[in-house]
Design a protein around this motif. Structure first.
Motif, PDB file in Angstrom:
ATOM      1  N   MET B  28       0.851  -1.202   0.000  1.00 14.32           N
ATOM      2  CA  MET B  28       0.000   0.000   0.000  1.00 14.32           C
ATOM      3  C   MET B  28       0.883   1.247   0.000  1.00 14.32           C
ATOM      4  N   PRO B  29       0.503   2.249  -0.769  1.00 15.62           N
ATOM      5  CA  PRO B  29       1.248   3.522  -0.717  1.00 15.62           C
ATOM      6  C   PRO B  29       1.088   4.163   0.652  1.00 15.62           C
ATOM      7  N   GLU B  31      -0.053   6.748   3.608  1.00 15.30           N
ATOM      8  CA  GLU B  31      -1.371   7.350   3.837  1.00 15.30           C
ATOM      9  C   GLU B  31      -1.489   8.679   3.078  1.00 15.30           C
ATOM     10  N   ILE B  34      -2.166   8.220  -0.634  1.00 16.30           N
ATOM     11  CA  ILE B  34      -3.516   7.713  -0.894  1.00 16.30           C
ATOM     12  C   ILE B  34      -4.521   8.845  -0.760  1.00 16.30           C
ATOM     13  N   LEU B  35      -4.369   9.655   0.306  1.00 20.20           N
ATOM     14  CA  LEU B  35      -5.337  10.719   0.559  1.00 20.20           C
ATOM     15  C   LEU B  35      -5.232  11.838  -0.484  1.00 20.20           C
ATOM     16  N   GLU B  37      -4.497  11.231  -3.625  1.00 22.78           N
ATOM     17  CA  GLU B  37      -5.118  10.675  -4.830  1.00 22.78           C
ATOM     18  C   GLU B  37      -6.631  10.532  -4.664  1.00 22.78           C
ATOM     19  N   HIS B  38      -7.036  10.124  -3.409  1.00 23.08           N
ATOM     20  CA  HIS B  38      -8.470   9.918  -3.131  1.00 23.08           C
ATOM     21  C   HIS B  38      -8.857  10.681  -1.872  1.00 23.08           C
ATOM     22  N   PRO B  39      -9.026  11.998  -1.973  1.00 23.19           N
ATOM     23  CA  PRO B  39      -9.408  12.756  -0.762  1.00 23.19           C
ATOM     24  C   PRO B  39     -10.833  12.433  -0.343  1.00 23.19           C
ATOM     25  N   PHE B  40     -11.063  12.464   0.988  1.00 23.15           N
ATOM     26  CA  PHE B  40     -12.405  12.224   1.495  1.00 23.15           C
ATOM     27  C   PHE B  40     -13.287  13.429   1.210  1.00 23.15           C
ATOM     28  N   SER B  41     -14.564  13.156   1.005  1.00 25.20           N
ATOM     29  CA  SER B  41     -15.514  14.246   0.791  1.00 25.20           C
ATOM     30  C   SER B  41     -15.778  14.965   2.116  1.00 25.20           C
TER      31      SER B  41
END
Lengths: 185, 240
Positions: B28-29, B31, B34-35, B37-41
Motif C-alpha cells: 500500500m502507498p 497514507e 492515498i489521501l 489521490e483519493h481525498p475524502f468528501s
C-alpha cells in the motif's frame, strides 16, 4: 475538586483514541473499499460503517492495545464494502469459471501434497490473482475464522449463496495446486 | 509425496491468505499519497467527526455516572455512620423525640367527638360544663372532714379531704382523661343515680381504698378513700 473531577473524566490516553486510530488507517481503508465497490461514495460509507461497528464493540476491539491493528479494520472495511454491494444488488453471485459443480463436501478426504515452501508460494500467487471481492471472502474465512453463515450475516448476503461461493473459491485454489502437480489425489 | 488429510490444505490456505494479506498491506502507498489521490468528501469528514464526538460525550457521561454513583454510596454510608453516632448522644435523642411529638401534635393527632356530636375535648363546646375541674365540690362531707389540699394541673384538679383522725378521701376531677378501676382485688358493681352511672370498686382489704368513678358532661371523676362505700357513694352523688 472540580478540576480533578473533570480531569478524571477525560483521561489523556482515551481522549481521542478513536480519532487517532482512524487518522492512522483511513487512507488504506478507503483504497481497499474502493477496490471492491469501485464507487467513492459507497467506499466512504463502507469506511464509516466499519469504524462505527468497531466503536460499538469497542470493549472487544479496543480493550487490548494489541488488538488495535490495521489488519482488523481493513477486513471490517472489506466486509462493509461487500455489504454495501449487496445492498445495491451489485454483489455478483455468478458461477466461478472452470470450477466443478458443488457436490457434497467437495474436497477428497485424503490427498497427497508436496510439503514445502513452494506449494505455499504458489497458493499465495493464486490468491493474489483473485478479484478483490473473492479475495475478501476468503480473507474473512481464513483471517477472522468466521463460519460461512457468519460471513453471510456480516455482508448481508444469502447464507447458501455465500457458502457455495466460498466452497468454490477453495475448490478453485485447490485445483490450481493440483494442476501444477503439488497435489496428487 | 506424503498422504495428508484435507486439514493440511486448510492450514496451507490460511497461511497463504495471511502472507498475501501482509504483502498487500506492505504494498500500500503511504497514507498521505492515498489521501492526495483519493481525498475524502466533506460530508464523510463531517460524519466521522460527529461519530467521534458522540463517542467522546458518551464516554464522559458514563464516567460521570460512575463517579456520581460512587459519591452517592459514600455519602449514604457516611450519613448512616454519622446518624448512628449522633443517636448515642442523649441530647440528640431528646431533640429527635420532641420533634416527633411536635409533628404528631401538629399534623397527626386525631380527636374524637362524643355521642352528642360535640367535641368533649374542648371546654368551649356548649355541651360541656362551663365549669372548670376545680369548681366541682362535694356538697356532702362526713362529720369532721375538711378540705386539706388542692392541686390543679392543667384541666385537672385533685382535692384531699381529712378528718381529725387523719382519715382521708380524695376527689380527682379530670377533663381530658379517663380514670380506671382495679377490680381484681375488689368487688365491682355499678349504680345509677340521676342519669349517672357510678362504677364502684369495694375493696376486700380494710386497709385499702375503695374507689368510685363516673363521668359527667366531659369530666371524669374518681373518688377514693377508706370510708364505707355507702359514704363514698353519698359524697359522689353530692359532687356538683
Amino acid at each position: 475538586m472540580l478540576s480533578f473531577y473533570i480531569a478524571m473524566l477525560e483521561k489523556d490516553e482515551e481522549r481521542d483514541i478513536f480519532a487517532e486510530f482512524y487518522n492512522a488507517h483511513r487512507g488504506r481503508c478507503l483504497k481497499v473499499a474502493l477496490s471492491i465497490t469501485k464507487n467513492k461514495a459507497w467506499a466512504e460509507e463502507a469506511v464509516h460503517e466499519a469504524f462505527l461497528r468497531m466503536i460499538r464493540h469497542k470493549e472487544k476491539y479496543f480493550s487490548d492495545p494489541c488488538k488495535r491493528t490495521g489488519t482488523l479494520i481493513v477486513i471490517m472495511v472489506k466486509s462493509a464494502a461487500l455489504n454495501k454491494l449487496e445492498q445495491e444488488n451489485r454483489l455478483d453471485h455468478a458461477l466461478l469459471e472452470d470450477v466443478e459443480p458443488f457436490v457434497g463436501d467437495g474436497l477428497p478426504d485424503v490427498f497427497r501434497i508436496v510439503a514445502g515452501k513452494e506449494a505455499a508460494n504458489r497458493l499465495q500467487y493464486h490468491i493474489s490473482q483473485l478479484d478483490p471481492i473473492n479475495k475478501s471472502l476468503i480473507e474473512m474465512k481464513c483471517l477472522l475464522g468466521k463460519t460461512d453463515c457468519e460471513i453471510a450475516e456480516l455482508i448481508g448476503s444469502n447464507k447458501n449463496a455465500t457458502a457455495v461461493r466460498i466452497h468454490r473459491l477453495r475448490r478453485k485454489l485447490y485445483d490450481s495446486l493440483r494442476k501444477e502437480g503439488f497435489i496428487d489425489d | 509425496m506424503i498422504n495428508i488429510g484435507s486439514t493440511v490444505f486448510d492450514s496451507l490456505l490460511t497461511e497463504a491468505v495471511q502472507a498475501n494479506f501482509q504483502e498487500d498491506m506492505i504494498a500500500m502507498p503511504p497514507e498521505g499519497d492515498i489521501l492526495r489521490e483519493h481525498p475524502f468528501s466533506k460530508e464523510h469528514i463531517r460524519r466521522m467527526d460527529k461519530l467521534f464526538s458522540r463517542e467522546r460525550n458518551r464516554a464522559v457521561a458514563k464516567r460521570a455516572l460512575s463517579f456520581t454513583r460512587a459519591a452517592v454510596i459514600v455519602i449514604c454510608v457516611l450519613s448512616t455512620l454519622l446518624a448512628s453516632l449522633l443517636m448515642v448522644n442523649p441530647q440528640v435523642r431528646a431533640a429527635v423525640r420532641d420533634a416527633i411529638v411536635q409533628f404528631y401534635n401538629d399534623h397527626i393527632r386525631i380527636t374524637f367527638d362524643d355521642a352528642d356530636g360535640g367535641d368533649t375535648d374542648t371546654p368551649e363546646n356548649p355541651n360541656v360544663e362551663t365549669k372548670t375541674a376545680q369548681d366541682f365540690l362535694p356538697h356532702y362531707l362526713p362529720d369532721g372532714y375538711t378540705l386539706l389540699a388542692e392541686e390543679i394541673l392543667g384541666y385537672d384538679c385533685f382535692k384531699i379531704y381529712m378528718d381529725e383522725n387523719r382519715n382521708m378521701f380524695m376527689l380527682d376531677v379530670a377533663l381530658l382523661a379517663a380514670h380506671g378501676l382495679d377490680i381484681e382485688h375488689s368487688k365491682y358493681r355499678t349504680e345509677a343515680y340521676d342519669g349517672i352511672t357510678y362504677h364502684i370498686s369495694e375493696t376486700y382489704d380494710e386497709d385499702a381504698y375503695s374507689n368510685i368513678v363516673w363521668t359527667r358532661n366531659g369530666f371524669s371523676f374518681a373518688l377514693a378513700g377508706l370510708l364505707p362505700v355507702g359514704d363514698l357513694l353519698q359524697i359522689a352523688r353530692s359532687v356538683a
